[in-house]
Design a protein around this motif. Structure first.
Motif, short mmCIF file in Angstrom:
data_model
loop_
_atom_site.label_atom_id
_atom_site.label_comp_id
_atom_site.label_asym_id
_atom_site.label_seq_id
_atom_site.Cartn_x
_atom_site.Cartn_y
_atom_site.Cartn_z
N LEU A 173 0.84 -1.19 0.00
CA LEU A 173 0.00 0.00 0.00
C LEU A 173 0.87 1.24 0.00
O LEU A 173 1.94 1.28 0.62
CB LEU A 173 -0.90 0.01 1.24
N GLY A 174 0.42 2.28 -0.70
CA GLY A 174 1.18 3.53 -0.71
C GLY A 174 0.68 4.45 -1.80
O GLY A 174 0.04 4.01 -2.76
N GLU A 175 1.00 5.74 -1.66
CA GLU A 175 0.59 6.72 -2.66
C GLU A 175 1.28 6.45 -4.00
O GLU A 175 2.27 5.71 -4.07
CB GLU A 175 0.95 8.13 -2.17
N ILE A 247 -4.42 -3.04 -8.07
CA ILE A 247 -5.48 -4.06 -7.95
C ILE A 247 -6.80 -3.44 -7.48
O ILE A 247 -7.87 -3.99 -7.73
CB ILE A 247 -5.03 -5.20 -7.01
N GLY A 248 -6.73 -2.30 -6.82
CA GLY A 248 -7.95 -1.64 -6.36
C GLY A 248 -8.82 -1.11 -7.47
O GLY A 248 -9.96 -0.72 -7.24
N ASN A 249 -8.29 -1.10 -8.71
CA ASN A 249 -9.06 -0.57 -9.84
C ASN A 249 -9.86 -1.64 -10.58
O ASN A 249 -10.53 -1.33 -11.56
CB ASN A 249 -8.11 0.10 -10.85
N ASN A 287 -2.91 2.19 -4.55
CA ASN A 287 -2.83 3.46 -3.83
C ASN A 287 -4.20 3.84 -3.28
O ASN A 287 -4.37 4.91 -2.71
CB ASN A 287 -2.30 4.57 -4.76
N ASN A 288 -5.18 2.98 -3.46
CA ASN A 288 -6.53 3.23 -2.93
C ASN A 288 -6.60 2.85 -1.45
O ASN A 288 -5.80 2.05 -0.95
CB ASN A 288 -7.57 2.41 -3.70
N ASP A 289 -7.59 3.37 -0.77
CA ASP A 289 -7.90 2.93 0.60
C ASP A 289 -8.72 1.66 0.45
O ASP A 289 -9.95 1.69 0.39
CB ASP A 289 -8.68 4.02 1.35
N ILE A 290 -8.05 0.53 0.36
CA ILE A 290 -8.69 -0.73 0.00
C ILE A 290 -9.69 -1.18 1.06
O ILE A 290 -10.73 -1.77 0.75
CB ILE A 290 -7.62 -1.81 -0.26
N LYS A 291 -9.41 -0.87 2.34
CA LYS A 291 -10.33 -1.28 3.40
C LYS A 291 -11.61 -0.45 3.36
O LYS A 291 -12.70 -0.96 3.65
CB LYS A 291 -9.64 -1.19 4.75
N GLU A 293 -12.84 0.62 0.58
CA GLU A 293 -13.56 0.05 -0.56
C GLU A 293 -14.31 -1.21 -0.16
O GLU A 293 -15.42 -1.47 -0.65
CB GLU A 293 -12.59 -0.24 -1.70
N VAL A 294 -13.72 -1.99 0.75
CA VAL A 294 -14.42 -3.18 1.26
C VAL A 294 -15.67 -2.75 2.02
O VAL A 294 -16.76 -3.32 1.85
CB VAL A 294 -13.49 -4.02 2.15
N ARG A 295 -15.53 -1.72 2.85
CA ARG A 295 -16.69 -1.23 3.62
C ARG A 295 -17.77 -0.68 2.69
O ARG A 295 -18.97 -0.82 2.98
CB ARG A 295 -16.26 -0.14 4.60
N ASN A 296 -17.34 -0.09 1.57
CA ASN A 296 -18.29 0.48 0.62
C ASN A 296 -18.80 -0.53 -0.39
O ASN A 296 -19.53 -0.18 -1.32
CB ASN A 296 -17.64 1.65 -0.13
N LYS A 297 -18.39 -1.80 -0.22
CA LYS A 297 -18.83 -2.90 -1.09
C LYS A 297 -18.37 -2.74 -2.54
O LYS A 297 -19.00 -3.25 -3.47
CB LYS A 297 -20.37 -3.02 -1.07
N THR A 298 -17.26 -2.03 -2.75
CA THR A 298 -16.71 -1.92 -4.10
C THR A 298 -15.49 -2.82 -4.29
O THR A 298 -14.95 -2.92 -5.40
CB THR A 298 -16.30 -0.47 -4.42
#
Length: 447
Positions: A173-175, A247-249, A287-291, A293-298
């Motif tokens: 994880l990182g910018e 991978i967040g995309n 670079n996304n806030d992956i956690k 995104e999990v909470r937002n169901k994306t």
């Protein structure tokens, strides 16, 4: 005439170009490979010691901006750094070819080419390839990585060293620009898989309709343009490491397909029904806030659990200020080696500017600015002006005075050097005359 020992790959979607190139080159070089599909480049490079790739820049009708050529150039330089790439382009598209040279291409040729010119460029490229071979072997056996002294980066490297010795999946994880690719490569190089392929996949650049064919491969006839059986990126990385960047995309509807591969450790090519066993180490990055995104169901929670057996957070450059100047010196040394130059240094005023500059693009921005400065600077010395970090009004806080004071000093120094000549002073500082006059007024530097 004795043929030169070199293996050349020609990539172009026009069969007549491939035929013509092969007829010319086979008289002079040992082995000539041709393909009309750039997707086969990776498998050809994995199976053969290719010295030079002659790469067309456009492969789809109606798309002539050269972006595909730039994409495959980057892929080649990642997979096989010692391979020399020559770009092919039409007259009027030279600007993109020049961009390609800036990011690693050796040269370019215009289509239609002159045979003598083509042979001359490839001759030079083969010589360059031979020089690179020994250098790349040395780098791969002991590649240098900048660690740093800040607690956060030392902690990240400690985790990377420990996890490298295992087969655990890793999420980095990182910018943007913090060096996630470097960490993935570091883990691979320090693992037992380091003699096997390291395959980088930019998931953010894959369209939905290419996702499966690129990652999983396809059988001949699986779709209109599937003219032969083709391995995907997972198979290309067999026994090695696959780095799934951004991978967040991945859209939600495609995440289940990736999850199935990770769960079953098999891959099924499009158009086939039989799964193929998969022995690959997985490193992912975002670079996304992956956690969030999990909470937002994306982003699927079960996929996150699969990819982050171990999690590594890479700090932004602003969070490791003590590393900024040493890192800049390390990057300068590396770039000087790249351009076969020695004796480069930053001038005495540069360190304080490097530390105050915000580096919103992190290490990647620093690399770009230093490389540009190295090309433009004179006398093997890089100044603040060469780095283009002098004009900091865009990010300067109103109540923060040190940067303004440094800018004032830099202008005073340049004015003194040029005996008050506005034009020469503005040129050295990289400012327009009007901008310089405004600063002279601002700092009350009028004589």
């Amino acid at each position: 005439m004795r043929k030169k020992q070199a293996q050349i790959l020609v990539v172009d979607d026009q069969e007549e170009i491939l035929f013509s190139a092969k007829m010319i080159l086979k008289k002079h070089f040992e082995s000539i490979f041709t393909t009309s599909s750039p997707k086969k480049i990776i498998s050809i490079l994995n199976e053969n010691e290719i010295n030079v790739v002659l790469l067309d820049m456009n492969y789809r009708i109606g798309f002539e901006d050269g972006r595909e050529g730039i994409h495959w150039l980057k892929e080649i330089k990642t997979l096989s750094p010692k391979t020399i790439v020559i770009l092919m382009t039409a007259f009027g598209k030279i600007e993109t070819a020049v961009e390609g040279i800036k990011i690693g291409a050796f040269d370019y040729v215009l289509k239609p080419w002159h045979n003598e010119k083509l042979l001359d460029i490839i001759d030079k490229a083969v010589l360059e390839s031979r020089k690179n071979t020994k250098k790349v072997l040395v780098e791969n056996s002991g590649k240098r990585y900048f660690n740093g002294s800040s607690p956060k980066i030392k902690h990240a490297y400690t985790i990377a060293e420990k996890v490298a010795k295992t087969d655990a999946n890793v999420l980095i994880l990182g910018e943007n620009g913090t060096g996630k690719y470097v960490f993935a490569e570091f883990i691979h190089q320090n693992s037992e898989r380091n003699t096997e392929p390291f395959v980088h996949v930019d998931l953010g650049s894959l369209s939905d309709n290419l996702f499966e064919s690129e990652l999983f491969g396809y059988a001949k006839g699986a779709f209109t343009d599937a003219k032969s059986d083709t391995a995907g990126r997972f198979e290309t990385a067999l026994n090695g490491t696959i780095f799934l960047d951004e991978i967040g995309n991945i859209p939600l509807h495609l995440q289940s397909k990736l999850l199935h591969v990770l769960q079953t450790k098999t891959v099924t090519r499009l158009g086939e029904s039989k799964p193929r066993p998969l022995n690959v180490r997985i490193i992912a990055a975002t670079n996304n806030d992956i956690k969030a995104e999990v909470r937002n169901k994306t982003f699927r929670e079960d996929l996150l659990y699969r990819i982050n057996t171990m999690e590594i957070n890479i700090p932004a450059l602003r969070e490791r200020k003590e590393d900024i100047v040493p890192m800049a010196n390390f990057i300068l040394e590396q770039l000087a080696e790249k351009y076969n130059q020695t004796g480069w240094r930053f001038d005495d005023n540069t360190a304080s500017y490097l530390e105050k500059y915000p580096w919103k693009g992190n290490v990647r921005e620093m690399e770009n600015k230093i490389e540009r400065a190295l090309i433009l600077a004179d006398n093997n010395t890089i100044s603040v002006t060469d780095l283009d970090i002098l004009d900091f009004e865009d990010f300067q806080d109103k109540d923060d005075n040190p940067l303004s004071e440094m800018e004032k000093m830099a202008i005073e120094k340049a004015l003194f050097k040029h005996s008050g000549n506005i034009s020469k002073t503005a040129e050295e500082l990289g400012l327009s005359r009007a901008a310089l006059y405004r600063r002279i007024e601002k700092y009350d530097l009028k004589s």
